[in-house]
Motif scaffolding. Structure first.
Motif, PDB file in Angstrom:
ATOM      1  N   UNK A  28      33.362  39.719  51.795  1.00  0.00           N
ATOM      2  CA  UNK A  28      33.874  40.781  50.929  1.00  0.00           C
ATOM      3  C   UNK A  28      35.202  41.339  51.446  1.00  0.00           C
ATOM      4  N   UNK A  29      36.177  41.365  50.535  1.00  0.00           N
ATOM      5  CA  UNK A  29      37.485  41.894  50.870  1.00  0.00           C
ATOM      6  C   UNK A  29      38.367  40.929  51.632  1.00  0.00           C
ATOM      7  N   UNK A  30      37.827  39.776  52.047  1.00  0.00           N
ATOM      8  CA  UNK A  30      38.608  38.787  52.786  1.00  0.00           C
ATOM      9  C   UNK A  30      38.801  37.496  51.989  1.00  0.00           C
ATOM     10  N   UNK A  31      37.710  36.980  51.412  1.00  0.00           N
ATOM     11  CA  UNK A  31      37.811  35.753  50.613  1.00  0.00           C
ATOM     12  C   UNK A  31      37.610  36.041  49.131  1.00  0.00           C
ATOM     13  N   UNK A  32      37.335  37.301  48.790  1.00  0.00           N
ATOM     14  CA  UNK A  32      37.116  37.667  47.398  1.00  0.00           C
ATOM     15  C   UNK A  32      36.462  39.026  47.283  1.00  0.00           C
ATOM     16  N   UNK A  33      35.986  39.315  46.072  1.00  0.00           N
ATOM     17  CA  UNK A  33      35.362  40.606  45.795  1.00  0.00           C
ATOM     18  C   UNK A  33      33.991  40.399  45.179  1.00  0.00           C
ATOM     19  N   UNK A  34      33.064  41.298  45.506  1.00  0.00           N
ATOM     20  CA  UNK A  34      31.706  41.277  44.979  1.00  0.00           C
ATOM     21  C   UNK A  34      31.498  42.551  44.171  1.00  0.00           C
ATOM     22  N   UNK A  35      31.044  42.404  42.919  1.00  0.00           N
ATOM     23  CA  UNK A  35      30.849  43.544  42.028  1.00  0.00           C
ATOM     24  C   UNK A  35      29.381  43.612  41.616  1.00  0.00           C
ATOM     25  N   UNK A  36      28.926  44.769  41.130  1.00  0.00           N
ATOM     26  CA  UNK A  36      27.532  44.879  40.696  1.00  0.00           C
ATOM     27  C   UNK A  36      27.225  43.915  39.547  1.00  0.00           C
ATOM     28  N   UNK A  37      26.076  43.287  39.601  1.00  0.00           N
ATOM     29  CA  UNK A  37      25.700  42.325  38.570  1.00  0.00           C
ATOM     30  C   UNK A  37      25.594  43.029  37.218  1.00  0.00           C
ATOM     31  N   UNK A  38      26.118  42.391  36.186  1.00  0.00           N
ATOM     32  CA  UNK A  38      26.047  42.935  34.835  1.00  0.00           C
ATOM     33  C   UNK A  38      27.071  43.992  34.515  1.00  0.00           C
ATOM     34  N   UNK A  39      27.978  44.299  35.435  1.00  0.00           N
ATOM     35  CA  UNK A  39      28.941  45.379  35.256  1.00  0.00           C
ATOM     36  C   UNK A  39      30.310  44.792  34.903  1.00  0.00           C
ATOM     37  N   UNK A  40      30.604  44.724  33.608  1.00  0.00           N
ATOM     38  CA  UNK A  40      31.858  44.114  33.162  1.00  0.00           C
ATOM     39  C   UNK A  40      33.065  44.948  33.556  1.00  0.00           C
ATOM     40  N   UNK A  41      32.909  46.266  33.582  1.00  0.00           N
ATOM     41  CA  UNK A  41      34.028  47.132  33.957  1.00  0.00           C
ATOM     42  C   UNK A  41      34.432  46.897  35.409  1.00  0.00           C
ATOM     43  N   UNK A  42      33.439  46.816  36.307  1.00  0.00           N
ATOM     44  CA  UNK A  42      33.738  46.551  37.715  1.00  0.00           C
ATOM     45  C   UNK A  42      34.335  45.158  37.881  1.00  0.00           C
ATOM     46  N   UNK A  43      33.861  44.222  37.083  1.00  0.00           N
ATOM     47  CA  UNK A  43      34.408  42.863  37.138  1.00  0.00           C
ATOM     48  C   UNK A  43      35.886  42.877  36.750  1.00  0.00           C
ATOM     49  N   UNK A  44      36.219  43.576  35.682  1.00  0.00           N
ATOM     50  CA  UNK A  44      37.610  43.656  35.249  1.00  0.00           C
ATOM     51  C   UNK A  44      38.477  44.335  36.296  1.00  0.00           C
ATOM     52  N   UNK A  45      37.955  45.384  36.932  1.00  0.00           N
ATOM     53  CA  UNK A  45      38.724  46.080  37.969  1.00  0.00           C
ATOM     54  C   UNK A  45      39.031  45.151  39.144  1.00  0.00           C
ATOM     55  N   UNK A  46      38.051  44.335  39.532  1.00  0.00           N
ATOM     56  CA  UNK A  46      38.275  43.396  40.641  1.00  0.00           C
ATOM     57  C   UNK A  46      39.303  42.343  40.245  1.00  0.00           C
ATOM     58  N   UNK A  47      39.207  41.826  39.031  1.00  0.00           N
ATOM     59  CA  UNK A  47      40.175  40.833  38.563  1.00  0.00           C
ATOM     60  C   UNK A  47      41.572  41.435  38.488  1.00  0.00           C
ATOM     61  N   UNK A  48      41.651  42.704  38.098  1.00  0.00           N
ATOM     62  CA  UNK A  48      42.951  43.354  37.946  1.00  0.00           C
ATOM     63  C   UNK A  48      43.717  43.446  39.264  1.00  0.00           C
ATOM     64  N   UNK A  49      43.003  43.489  40.380  1.00  0.00           N
ATOM     65  CA  UNK A  49      43.676  43.581  41.676  1.00  0.00           C
ATOM     66  C   UNK A  49      44.611  42.394  41.909  1.00  0.00           C
TER      67      UNK A  49
END
Length: 412
Positions: A334-355
């Motif tokens: 986490x934070x080194x090779x990628x990001x982990x978001x809560x399962x089923x949470x599209x908003x958190x997924x979009x925020x991680x992709x936006x980075x």
């Protein structure tokens, strides 16, 4: 009633005298193509040390020919991969009993649910000395915390079948901590049987060399069977949000439709594409060109063993965005090779992709770290040494090597 023996005739080779001093290994799969796409390297190494017969249900001449090239025999078996028909499953069991009696394996190595249950049952009935099943993922039957009536019944039946099939196995190989907890919580097998974690199927680092991250706006890629459990709806929702904030970003999807109960329907996918938020690129037998053109790999799955598609992306040098669902985050730092978001949470997924859209250098730096992590932990040669030892074949000197083959993987 259908004559199983007539539909799936015994192999001539099974009754031949055993090769001098060579053990016999029976491998059971639920998908013929997986024998090459996910198990080619370990089958190649087993075949250098033992006589190998692989069983699976699909008629796939290309896979059979590839297996033959590395000295692995093949036998079709009747198996309904996702169905729940008792008669169909009895046909599977009967075919595997017949093959065990004919081939006389020293070791049976089944992977995924139905091969494990019916392969181990057949091996138990016929007295196969070593039984080493590998649970790549327990799947949707055990994931839902609030299952409906149908799923509760299916879970109960599956649990009873595991409890009947698994006594006497030498060891159960699993991919992740979540599945270990599920095995123990549901008491799927005797507590005296070791539960051993292995680092997935490994990845052939030569077949998936590191490729520079392309310049320009980010290209997000998801590769998976088109299932709700793989997180396709969340990916589409996140793609909508990304396209609103970063119009030049691209969100691509590769993968086949499936007959799984959680499958996305073609009409639904057509609506997603018509919106313009995702690009559906169809299916492929070689994902490497798609990975090379992508900046970041996204897999918002609800559960995995250890995703082979994630390992392929890491080996290519791609940062990963995935979820905290069972097994999904196992390969991620986490934070080194990628990001982990809560399962089923599209908003958190979009925020991680936006980075990655906000910081153009992030995909390259995390991608390089992902490649290093793949080299250190998931190198297929290291994983194969572990598996050969578990199968009791690690002490056998290999014969002359069969030339390695560039894998042609499909979505997990």
């Amino acid at each position: 009633m259908t004559d199983i023996a007539a539909e799936f005739p015994p192999l001539d080779r099974a009754d031949r005298p055993r090769a001098s001093g060579r053990e016999r290994v029976l491998v059971v799969a639920c998908l013929t193509s997986s024998l090459v796409n996910f198990r080619y390297d370990i089958l190649r190494e087993i075949a250098r040390r033992a006589e190998v017969l692989a069983c699976a249900p699909d008629d796939d001449p290309e896979t059979v020919e590839i297996l033959r090239g590395i000295g692995v025999g093949f036998q079709r078996i009747p198996m309904d991969r996702v169905g729940a028909s008792p008669l169909a499953d009895l046909r599977t069991l009967a075919a595997l009993v017949r093959i065990c009696r004919s081939f006389r394996p020293d070791v049976i190595f089944p992977y995924t649910m139905k091969p494990i249950i019916y392969g181990c049952l057949a091996a138990r009935v016929t007295g196969v000395p070593r039984r080493v099943p590998m649970c790549t993922a327990l799947g949707y039957v055990y994931v839902d915390p609030e299952p409906g009536l149908r799923l509760r019944v299916l879970r109960w039946i599956s649990t009873m079948l595991y409890r009947v099939a698994l006594p006497g196995v030498q060891e159960m190989l699993i991919y992740n901590e979540g599945d270990r907890r599920t095995f123990l919580r549901h008491r799927l097998m005797p507590v005296t049987i070791p539960l051993s974690r292995v680092p997935g199927s490994g990845i052939n680092l030569e077949c998936f060399p590191q490729v520079p991250v392309p310049e320009g706006p980010p290209v997000f890629l998801m590769v998976a069977r088109l299932l709700r459990m793989k997180g396709v709806p969340e990916y589409v929702a996140a793609a909508r949000a990304i396209k609103r904030r970063f119009p030049d970003a691209r969100c691509q999807l590769v993968g086949p439709f499936d007959d799984n109960p959680t499958s996305i329907h073609p009409e639904e996918l057509e609506r997603y594409v018509a919106e313009g938020c995702i690009e559906y690129l169809g299916t492929t037998r070689d994902i490497r060109p798609y990975l090379a053109r992508a900046s970041v790999f996204v897999l918002p799955s609800h559960c995995e063993g250890i995703s082979r598609s994630v390992l392929e992306a890491m080996s290519t040098g791609r940062a990963i965005v995935t979820t905290d669902g069972i097994g999904c985050a196992e390969p991620i730092l986490e934070g080194k090779t990628g990001f982990v978001v809560p399962v089923g949470n599209a908003e958190a997924l979009a925020d991680a992709m936006a980075k990655f859209a906000e910081d153009p250098a992030l995909a390259a730096s995390m991608g390089a770290a992902a490649r290093r992590h793949a080299e250190e932990t998931f190198d297929v040669n290291k994983v194969n040494r572990i598996l050969l030892g578990k199968l009791g074949l690690g002490h056998i000197p290999p014969r002359d090597p069969v030339p390695a083959r560039a894998a042609t993987p499909e979505p997990a």
